[in-house]
Design a protein around this motif. Sequence first.
Motif, PDB file in Angstrom:
ATOM      1  N   ASN A   2     -42.564 -31.833   3.123  1.00 15.30           N
ATOM      2  CA  ASN A   2     -42.180 -32.889   4.081  1.00 15.30           C
ATOM      3  C   ASN A   2     -42.743 -32.623   5.403  1.00 15.30           C
ATOM      4  OD1 ASN A   2     -40.545 -35.224   4.457  1.00 15.30           O
ATOM      5  ND2 ASN A   2     -38.479 -33.947   4.846  1.00 15.30           N
ATOM      6  N   LYS A   3     -42.854 -31.615   6.095  1.00 15.15           N
ATOM      7  CA  LYS A   3     -43.719 -31.718   7.115  1.00 15.15           C
ATOM      8  C   LYS A   3     -45.229 -32.090   7.152  1.00 15.15           C
ATOM      9  CE  LYS A   3     -41.066 -27.763   9.056  1.00 15.15           C
ATOM     10  NZ  LYS A   3     -41.034 -26.165   9.470  1.00 15.15           N
ATOM     11  N   HIS A   4     -45.825 -31.311   6.175  1.00 16.73           N
ATOM     12  CA  HIS A   4     -47.195 -31.649   6.031  1.00 16.73           C
ATOM     13  C   HIS A   4     -47.572 -33.003   5.701  1.00 16.73           C
ATOM     14  CE1 HIS A   4     -51.453 -30.392   5.075  1.00 16.73           C
ATOM     15  NE2 HIS A   4     -51.278 -31.180   3.866  1.00 16.73           N
ATOM     16  N   TYR A   5     -47.004 -33.610   4.957  1.00 17.57           N
ATOM     17  CA  TYR A   5     -47.246 -34.813   4.284  1.00 17.57           C
ATOM     18  C   TYR A   5     -46.719 -36.121   5.115  1.00 17.57           C
ATOM     19  CZ  TYR A   5     -49.490 -32.599   0.686  1.00 17.57           C
ATOM     20  OH  TYR A   5     -50.506 -31.893  -0.256  1.00 17.57           O
ATOM     21  N   LEU A   6     -45.389 -35.874   5.495  1.00 17.13           N
ATOM     22  CA  LEU A   6     -44.717 -37.006   6.057  1.00 17.13           C
ATOM     23  C   LEU A   6     -44.428 -36.752   7.609  1.00 17.13           C
ATOM     24  CD1 LEU A   6     -42.397 -37.677   2.844  1.00 17.13           C
ATOM     25  CD2 LEU A   6     -44.379 -38.825   3.611  1.00 17.13           C
ATOM     26  N   ASP A   7     -44.690 -35.664   8.011  1.00 22.26           N
ATOM     27  CA  ASP A   7     -44.496 -35.255   9.449  1.00 22.26           C
ATOM     28  C   ASP A   7     -42.728 -35.373   9.771  1.00 22.26           C
ATOM     29  OD1 ASP A   7     -45.433 -34.176  11.731  1.00 22.26           O
ATOM     30  OD2 ASP A   7     -45.446 -36.273  12.741  1.00 22.26           O
ATOM     31  N   HIS A   8     -42.019 -34.992   8.741  1.00 25.17           N
ATOM     32  CA  HIS A   8     -40.515 -34.821   9.051  1.00 25.17           C
ATOM     33  C   HIS A   8     -40.405 -33.421   8.891  1.00 25.17           C
ATOM     34  CE1 HIS A   8     -40.138 -39.218   6.837  1.00 25.17           C
ATOM     35  NE2 HIS A   8     -40.711 -39.226   8.060  1.00 25.17           N
ATOM     36  N   ASP A   9     -39.530 -32.867  10.016  1.00 20.66           N
ATOM     37  CA  ASP A   9     -38.825 -31.756   9.711  1.00 20.66           C
ATOM     38  C   ASP A   9     -37.516 -31.511   9.405  1.00 20.66           C
ATOM     39  OD1 ASP A   9     -39.015 -28.994  10.512  1.00 20.66           O
ATOM     40  OD2 ASP A   9     -39.098 -29.094  12.722  1.00 20.66           O
ATOM     41  N   ASP A  10     -37.279 -32.028   8.372  1.00 22.55           N
ATOM     42  CA  ASP A  10     -35.820 -31.744   7.747  1.00 22.55           C
ATOM     43  C   ASP A  10     -35.880 -31.629   6.316  1.00 22.55           C
ATOM     44  OD1 ASP A  10     -36.839 -34.414   7.585  1.00 22.55           O
ATOM     45  OD2 ASP A  10     -34.845 -35.258   7.828  1.00 22.55           O
ATOM     46  N   TYR A  11     -34.841 -31.005   5.870  1.00 22.42           N
ATOM     47  CA  TYR A  11     -34.593 -30.745   4.521  1.00 22.42           C
ATOM     48  C   TYR A  11     -34.571 -32.251   3.668  1.00 22.42           C
ATOM     49  CZ  TYR A  11     -34.427 -25.951   5.540  1.00 22.42           C
ATOM     50  OH  TYR A  11     -34.400 -24.643   6.110  1.00 22.42           O
ATOM     51  N   THR A  12     -34.771 -32.155   2.323  1.00 23.65           N
ATOM     52  CA  THR A  12     -34.400 -33.263   1.672  1.00 23.65           C
ATOM     53  C   THR A  12     -34.376 -32.794   0.154  1.00 23.65           C
ATOM     54  OG1 THR A  12     -35.258 -35.479   0.941  1.00 23.65           O
ATOM     55  CG2 THR A  12     -37.159 -33.799   1.230  1.00 23.65           C
ATOM     56  N   ASP A  13     -33.782 -33.626  -0.519  1.00 25.51           N
ATOM     57  CA  ASP A  13     -33.598 -33.300  -1.903  1.00 25.51           C
ATOM     58  C   ASP A  13     -34.998 -33.604  -2.888  1.00 25.51           C
ATOM     59  OD1 ASP A  13     -32.943 -35.976  -1.878  1.00 25.51           O
ATOM     60  OD2 ASP A  13     -31.249 -35.808  -2.991  1.00 25.51           O
ATOM     61  N   ILE A  14     -35.600 -34.853  -2.463  1.00 29.57           N
ATOM     62  CA  ILE A  14     -36.562 -35.283  -3.227  1.00 29.57           C
ATOM     63  C   ILE A  14     -37.668 -35.794  -2.305  1.00 29.57           C
ATOM     64  CG2 ILE A  14     -35.503 -37.225  -3.433  1.00 29.57           C
ATOM     65  CD1 ILE A  14     -36.637 -37.876  -6.178  1.00 29.57           C
ATOM     66  N   LEU A  15     -39.095 -35.600  -2.711  1.00 28.45           N
ATOM     67  CA  LEU A  15     -40.149 -36.367  -2.104  1.00 28.45           C
ATOM     68  C   LEU A  15     -40.970 -36.816  -3.285  1.00 28.45           C
ATOM     69  CD1 LEU A  15     -41.721 -33.937   0.470  1.00 28.45           C
ATOM     70  CD2 LEU A  15     -40.369 -35.922   0.679  1.00 28.45           C
ATOM     71  N   THR A  16     -41.257 -38.096  -3.327  1.00 30.79           N
ATOM     72  CA  THR A  16     -42.022 -38.936  -4.422  1.00 30.79           C
ATOM     73  C   THR A  16     -43.413 -39.212  -4.018  1.00 30.79           C
ATOM     74  OG1 THR A  16     -39.946 -39.674  -5.120  1.00 30.79           O
ATOM     75  CG2 THR A  16     -41.786 -40.688  -6.051  1.00 30.79           C
ATOM     76  N   PHE A  17     -44.272 -38.902  -4.541  1.00 37.33           N
ATOM     77  CA  PHE A  17     -45.749 -39.542  -4.448  1.00 37.33           C
ATOM     78  C   PHE A  17     -46.343 -40.019  -5.356  1.00 37.33           C
ATOM     79  CE2 PHE A  17     -45.029 -35.275  -1.835  1.00 37.33           C
ATOM     80  CZ  PHE A  17     -45.307 -35.888  -0.641  1.00 37.33           C
ATOM     81  N   SER A  18     -46.587 -41.581  -5.229  1.00 39.11           N
ATOM     82  CA  SER A  18     -47.271 -42.427  -6.017  1.00 39.11           C
ATOM     83  C   SER A  18     -48.878 -42.471  -6.201  1.00 39.11           C
ATOM     84  CB  SER A  18     -46.814 -43.784  -5.676  1.00 39.11           C
ATOM     85  OG  SER A  18     -47.112 -44.836  -6.518  1.00 39.11           O
ATOM     86  N   TYR A  19     -48.847 -42.711  -7.316  1.00 39.20           N
ATOM     87  CA  TYR A  19     -50.620 -42.570  -7.696  1.00 39.20           C
ATOM     88  C   TYR A  19     -50.882 -44.091  -8.305  1.00 39.20           C
ATOM     89  CZ  TYR A  19     -50.587 -37.739  -6.822  1.00 39.20           C
ATOM     90  OH  TYR A  19     -50.362 -36.456  -6.217  1.00 39.20           O
ATOM     91  N   GLU A  20     -51.943 -44.887  -7.957  1.00 32.95           N
ATOM     92  CA  GLU A  20     -52.216 -46.072  -8.478  1.00 32.95           C
ATOM     93  C   GLU A  20     -52.611 -45.757  -9.939  1.00 32.95           C
ATOM     94  OE1 GLU A  20     -52.475 -48.953  -7.061  1.00 32.95           O
ATOM     95  OE2 GLU A  20     -51.645 -47.936  -5.486  1.00 32.95           O
ATOM     96  N   SER A  21     -51.922 -46.748 -10.770  1.00 39.12           N
ATOM     97  CA  SER A  21     -52.152 -46.627 -12.346  1.00 39.12           C
ATOM     98  C   SER A  21     -52.261 -48.035 -12.883  1.00 39.12           C
ATOM     99  CB  SER A  21     -50.910 -45.666 -12.723  1.00 39.12           C
ATOM    100  OG  SER A  21     -51.051 -46.051 -14.256  1.00 39.12           O
ATOM    101  N   GLN A  22     -53.201 -48.163 -13.566  1.00 38.89           N
ATOM    102  CA  GLN A  22     -53.538 -49.424 -14.393  1.00 38.89           C
ATOM    103  C   GLN A  22     -52.217 -49.594 -15.775  1.00 38.89           C
ATOM    104  OE1 GLN A  22     -54.840 -52.147 -13.420  1.00 38.89           O
ATOM    105  NE2 GLN A  22     -55.674 -50.894 -11.538  1.00 38.89           N
TER     106      GLN A  22
END
Length: 138
Positions: A49-69
């Motif tokens: 969360n810190k590294h990719y979103l610059d958020h310093d808080d706990y979360t239950d989920i992080l979702t990263f989308s990839y382009e797909s045809q």
Amino acid sequence: MIEFFYETAAEVDEKKYTDWIIRCASGYGYSIDFLNYIFCDDEYLLEKNKHYLDHDDYTDILTFSYESQKGVAGDIFISVERVKENAKTYKTSGEEELRRVMIHGVLHLMGFGDKTKSEQREMRKEENTCLKLFHVKH
């Protein structure tokens, strides 16, 4: 198509969950191109969360989308610790809360948001629709 990775202990019936997720996505007209679930603890997800979103808080989920045809493609990180805490807070079973979080990530990958109150209501409605499918035999 759907893979499961464990940075911490988690109980997941991979075949049953895979079948369910595919049925849910299919109900919205989507196929699963590739989907990775990464089950982890709070600290692991906090660092993401810190590294990719610059958020310093706990979360239950992080979702990263990839382009797909082809369909749904992405990585879904889930904090097993947060899921357990949320289950207590919402007075539900750990399994039910885990399923809700798992499908929440898929719904995000299909374009559903949860930033506004109306989006949150719609997301909860869609989660509930998908949760009902979990116990339906195919």
